[in-house]
Design a protein around this motif. Structure first.
Motif, PDB file in Angstrom:
ATOM      1  N   LEU A  60       0.816  -1.215   0.000  1.00  0.00           N
ATOM      2  CA  LEU A  60       0.000   0.000   0.000  1.00  0.00           C
ATOM      3  C   LEU A  60       0.851   1.266   0.000  1.00  0.00           C
ATOM      4  CD1 LEU A  60      -2.801  -1.052   2.532  1.00  0.00           C
ATOM      5  CD2 LEU A  60      -2.821  -1.181   0.043  1.00  0.00           C
ATOM      6  N   ASP A  61       2.182   1.107   0.106  1.00  0.00           N
ATOM      7  CA  ASP A  61       3.104   2.249   0.094  1.00  0.00           C
ATOM      8  C   ASP A  61       2.752   3.267   1.175  1.00  0.00           C
ATOM      9  OD1 ASP A  61       5.235   3.762  -0.638  1.00  0.00           O
ATOM     10  OD2 ASP A  61       4.324   4.610  -2.437  1.00  0.00           O
ATOM     11  N   VAL A  62       2.644   2.783   2.420  1.00  0.00           N
ATOM     12  CA  VAL A  62       2.325   3.659   3.542  1.00  0.00           C
ATOM     13  C   VAL A  62       3.508   3.840   4.491  1.00  0.00           C
ATOM     14  CG1 VAL A  62      -0.135   3.131   3.459  1.00  0.00           C
ATOM     15  CG2 VAL A  62       1.380   1.700   4.841  1.00  0.00           C
ATOM     16  N   LEU A  63       4.504   2.950   4.408  1.00  0.00           N
ATOM     17  CA  LEU A  63       5.664   3.046   5.277  1.00  0.00           C
ATOM     18  C   LEU A  63       6.721   3.961   4.660  1.00  0.00           C
ATOM     19  CD1 LEU A  63       6.094  -0.719   6.255  1.00  0.00           C
ATOM     20  CD2 LEU A  63       4.925   1.081   7.555  1.00  0.00           C
ATOM     21  N   SER A  64       7.627   4.441   5.500  1.00  0.00           N
ATOM     22  CA  SER A  64       8.769   5.208   4.981  1.00  0.00           C
ATOM     23  C   SER A  64       9.739   4.242   4.326  1.00  0.00           C
ATOM     24  CB  SER A  64       9.453   5.967   6.111  1.00  0.00           C
ATOM     25  OG  SER A  64      10.100   5.061   6.995  1.00  0.00           O
ATOM     26  N   LYS A  65      10.418   4.732   3.308  1.00  0.00           N
ATOM     27  CA  LYS A  65      11.387   3.871   2.601  1.00  0.00           C
ATOM     28  C   LYS A  65      12.549   3.501   3.520  1.00  0.00           C
ATOM     29  CE  LYS A  65       8.859   4.355  -1.031  1.00  0.00           C
ATOM     30  NZ  LYS A  65       7.831   5.182  -0.358  1.00  0.00           N
ATOM     31  N   TRP A  66      12.870   4.370   4.462  1.00  0.00           N
ATOM     32  CA  TRP A  66      13.946   4.088   5.398  1.00  0.00           C
ATOM     33  C   TRP A  66      13.611   2.862   6.248  1.00  0.00           C
ATOM     34  CZ3 TRP A  66      18.524   3.566   6.779  1.00  0.00           C
ATOM     35  CH2 TRP A  66      18.988   3.620   8.081  1.00  0.00           C
ATOM     36  N   ALA A  67      12.334   2.681   6.578  1.00  0.00           N
ATOM     37  CA  ALA A  67      11.932   1.522   7.368  1.00  0.00           C
ATOM     38  C   ALA A  67      12.160   0.222   6.616  1.00  0.00           C
ATOM     39  CB  ALA A  67      10.454   1.650   7.760  1.00  0.00           C
ATOM     40  N   LEU A  68      12.185   0.295   5.290  1.00  0.00           N
ATOM     41  CA  LEU A  68      12.393  -0.913   4.493  1.00  0.00           C
ATOM     42  C   LEU A  68      13.857  -1.314   4.393  1.00  0.00           C
ATOM     43  CD1 LEU A  68       9.927  -0.216   1.538  1.00  0.00           C
ATOM     44  CD2 LEU A  68       9.571  -1.774   3.466  1.00  0.00           C
ATOM     45  N   ILE A  69      14.766  -0.367   4.535  1.00  0.00           N
ATOM     46  CA  ILE A  69      16.179  -0.688   4.300  1.00  0.00           C
ATOM     47  C   ILE A  69      17.038  -0.547   5.549  1.00  0.00           C
ATOM     48  CG2 ILE A  69      15.915   0.141   1.933  1.00  0.00           C
ATOM     49  CD1 ILE A  69      17.682   2.525   2.708  1.00  0.00           C
ATOM     50  N   ARG A  70      16.502  -0.003   6.632  1.00  0.00           N
ATOM     51  CA  ARG A  70      17.341   0.249   7.808  1.00  0.00           C
ATOM     52  C   ARG A  70      17.889  -1.036   8.405  1.00  0.00           C
ATOM     53  NH1 ARG A  70      13.841   3.045  12.420  1.00  0.00           N
ATOM     54  NH2 ARG A  70      15.933   3.060  13.334  1.00  0.00           N
ATOM     55  N   GLY A  71      17.162  -2.138   8.267  1.00  0.00           N
ATOM     56  CA  GLY A  71      17.663  -3.404   8.790  1.00  0.00           C
ATOM     57  C   GLY A  71      18.932  -3.867   8.094  1.00  0.00           C
ATOM     58  N   GLN A  72      19.168  -3.398   6.873  1.00  0.00           N
ATOM     59  CA  GLN A  72      20.396  -3.739   6.159  1.00  0.00           C
ATOM     60  C   GLN A  72      21.509  -2.714   6.412  1.00  0.00           C
ATOM     61  OE1 GLN A  72      19.917  -4.801   1.972  1.00  0.00           O
ATOM     62  NE2 GLN A  72      17.725  -5.133   2.256  1.00  0.00           N
ATOM     63  N   VAL A  73      21.145  -1.462   6.629  1.00  0.00           N
ATOM     64  CA  VAL A  73      22.139  -0.388   6.700  1.00  0.00           C
ATOM     65  C   VAL A  73      22.681  -0.169   8.108  1.00  0.00           C
ATOM     66  CG1 VAL A  73      22.542   2.060   6.271  1.00  0.00           C
ATOM     67  CG2 VAL A  73      21.112   0.746   4.706  1.00  0.00           C
ATOM     68  N   GLU A  74      21.793  -0.128   9.104  1.00  0.00           N
ATOM     69  CA  GLU A  74      22.231   0.229  10.463  1.00  0.00           C
ATOM     70  C   GLU A  74      23.309  -0.706  11.027  1.00  0.00           C
ATOM     71  OE1 GLU A  74      18.786   2.677  12.799  1.00  0.00           O
ATOM     72  OE2 GLU A  74      18.501   0.512  12.627  1.00  0.00           O
ATOM     73  N   PRO A  75      23.180  -2.028  10.919  1.00  0.00           N
ATOM     74  CA  PRO A  75      24.246  -2.883  11.466  1.00  0.00           C
ATOM     75  C   PRO A  75      25.609  -2.605  10.837  1.00  0.00           C
ATOM     76  CG  PRO A  75      22.274  -4.176  11.052  1.00  0.00           C
ATOM     77  CD  PRO A  75      22.038  -2.836  10.448  1.00  0.00           C
ATOM     78  N   LEU A  76      25.638  -2.255   9.560  1.00  0.00           N
ATOM     79  CA  LEU A  76      26.916  -1.929   8.922  1.00  0.00           C
ATOM     80  C   LEU A  76      27.525  -0.670   9.530  1.00  0.00           C
ATOM     81  CD1 LEU A  76      25.941  -2.559   5.172  1.00  0.00           C
ATOM     82  CD2 LEU A  76      27.138  -4.113   6.727  1.00  0.00           C
ATOM     83  N   ILE A  77      26.705   0.318   9.805  1.00  0.00           N
ATOM     84  CA  ILE A  77      27.210   1.572  10.365  1.00  0.00           C
ATOM     85  C   ILE A  77      27.684   1.354  11.795  1.00  0.00           C
ATOM     86  CG2 ILE A  77      26.564   3.937  10.983  1.00  0.00           C
ATOM     87  CD1 ILE A  77      24.572   3.859   8.677  1.00  0.00           C
ATOM     88  N   TRP A  78      26.942   0.618  12.593  1.00  0.00           N
ATOM     89  CA  TRP A  78      27.371   0.355  13.964  1.00  0.00           C
ATOM     90  C   TRP A  78      28.694  -0.406  13.993  1.00  0.00           C
ATOM     91  CZ3 TRP A  78      21.815  -1.701  15.023  1.00  0.00           C
ATOM     92  CH2 TRP A  78      20.944  -0.617  15.149  1.00  0.00           C
ATOM     93  N   SER A  79      28.849  -1.323  13.071  1.00  0.00           N
ATOM     94  CA  SER A  79      30.111  -2.062  12.995  1.00  0.00           C
ATOM     95  C   SER A  79      31.270  -1.129  12.638  1.00  0.00           C
ATOM     96  CB  SER A  79      29.996  -3.185  11.964  1.00  0.00           C
ATOM     97  OG  SER A  79      31.219  -3.877  11.824  1.00  0.00           O
ATOM     98  N   GLU A  80      31.035  -0.176  11.750  1.00  0.00           N
ATOM     99  CA  GLU A  80      32.080   0.772  11.383  1.00  0.00           C
ATOM    100  C   GLU A  80      32.392   1.731  12.534  1.00  0.00           C
ATOM    101  OE1 GLU A  80      34.004   0.782   8.929  1.00  0.00           O
ATOM    102  OE2 GLU A  80      33.052  -0.682   7.617  1.00  0.00           O
ATOM    103  N   ILE A  81      31.396   2.083  13.341  1.00  0.00           N
ATOM    104  CA  ILE A  81      31.665   2.918  14.520  1.00  0.00           C
ATOM    105  C   ILE A  81      32.607   2.192  15.463  1.00  0.00           C
ATOM    106  CG2 ILE A  81      30.637   3.935  16.589  1.00  0.00           C
ATOM    107  CD1 ILE A  81      28.151   4.563  14.958  1.00  0.00           C
ATOM    108  N   ASP A  82      32.352   0.916  15.694  1.00  0.00           N
ATOM    109  CA  ASP A  82      33.244   0.128  16.560  1.00  0.00           C
ATOM    110  C   ASP A  82      34.657   0.078  15.979  1.00  0.00           C
ATOM    111  OD1 ASP A  82      31.232  -0.427  18.378  1.00  0.00           O
ATOM    112  OD2 ASP A  82      30.633  -2.288  17.361  1.00  0.00           O
TER     113      ASP A  82
END
Length: 213
Positions: A172-194
Motif C-alpha cells: 500500500l506504500d504507507v511506510l517510509s522507505k527508510w523503514a524498508l532498508i534500515r535493517g540492512q544499513v544500520e548494522p553496517l554503520i554500527w560495525s564501522e563505529i566500533d
C-alpha cells in the motif's frame, strides 16, 4: 569607317595542338601533377594513379587506399564503456542513523567529536554497498538518545530491489522507505563505529614517533 576584321576560315595548327585528341593528354596536366606531388609529398605517378582510380570508381564507393573521415575519427569509432551500475536506475532515500547506547562512553572519551565518528562510519558503510531485495527487519538494539550525534543523508539505492521490497513488505506504500532498508544499513554503520573507535584507541596507545632531525 571601321576596319573590317578578317574571318579565319582555316584551322590554326598552334591552337589545335593544345587540345586533347583521343587518348593524348592535355599539356599542363603533368605540371599540375608535379605541383600536387610537391605539396603532398606524394610522387607524381601516384597522384596520377589516384586521379584515374577516383574517376573510374562508381558513386558511393571508396578506393582501397582512401580513408573516410568517419573511419579516421577515433571519436566516431570508439565509445567509452558504460558500467552496468551506471545504467541501473536508482531511487534516493533519506536515512537517519544514531549510534548505540553501548557506544556512548567510547564516543565521549575517544577525543574526536562523536558526530564526526558517526558520519565517518556512515560513509564507510555505504561505500560499495548494494541494496538486497531480501527484507531484513530493524535490529532491536537500543540507540542513543543523543540526537546531536545523528547522521542524516540521502542514499541512492537500486530501484529494482526497492520495488521488490515494496511489493512484499509495503504493497500500500504507507511506510517510509527508510523503514524498508534500515535493517540492512544500520548494522553496517554500527560495525564501522566500533572499528573507528578501535583505530582511535590503538593510535592513542601507540608511542609517538620521534621528530625527524
Amino acid at each position: 569607317m571601321r576596319k573590317k576584321i578578317p574571318t579565319i576560315t582555316r584551322p590554326d595548327p598552334a591552337y589545335a595542338a593544345t587540345l586533347q585528341q583521343g587518348d593524348r593528354e592535355i599539356p599542363g596536366k603533368e605540371d599540375e601533377a608535379q605541383v600536387t606531388a610537391t605539396k603532398t609529398g606524394t610522387p607524381s605517378a601516384d597522384v596520377d594513379a589516384d586521379r584515374h582510380e577516383a574517376e573510374r570508381a562508381p558513386d558511393g564507393t571508396v578506393a582501397p587506399h582512401q580513408v573516410t573521415a568517419e573511419s579516421s575519427d577515433p571519436h566516431t569509432s570508439l565509445r567509452a564503456p558504460v558500467s552496468a551500475r551506471a545504467l541501473s536506475p536508482t531511487r534516493k532515500i533519506d536515512i537517519r542513523v544514531n549510534a548505540l547506547e553501548r557506544q556512548e562512553a567510547a564516543l565521549e572519551t575517544c577525543g574526536v567529536e562523536p558526530a564526526h565518528v558517526v558520519r565517518a562510519a556512515l560513509r564507510r558503510a555505504v561505500k560499495g554497498w548494494q541494496l538486497s531485495p531480501v527484507f531484513a527487519p530493524a535490529a532491536e538494539e537500543r540507540r542513543t538518545r543523543n540526537t546531536q550525534w545523528q547522521a542524516r543523508t540521502s542514499l541512492a539505492v537500486n530501484a529494482a530491489s526497492l520495488d521488490v521490497l515494496l511489493r512484499e513488505q509495503d504493497p500500500l506504500d504507507v511506510l517510509s522507505k527508510w523503514a524498508l532498508i534500515r535493517g540492512q544499513v544500520e548494522p553496517l554503520i554500527w560495525s564501522e563505529i566500533d572499528a573507528i573507535l578501535e583505530e582511535i584507541a590503538i593510535r592513542a596507545a601507540s608511542p609517538h614517533e620521534p621528530n625527524a632531525p
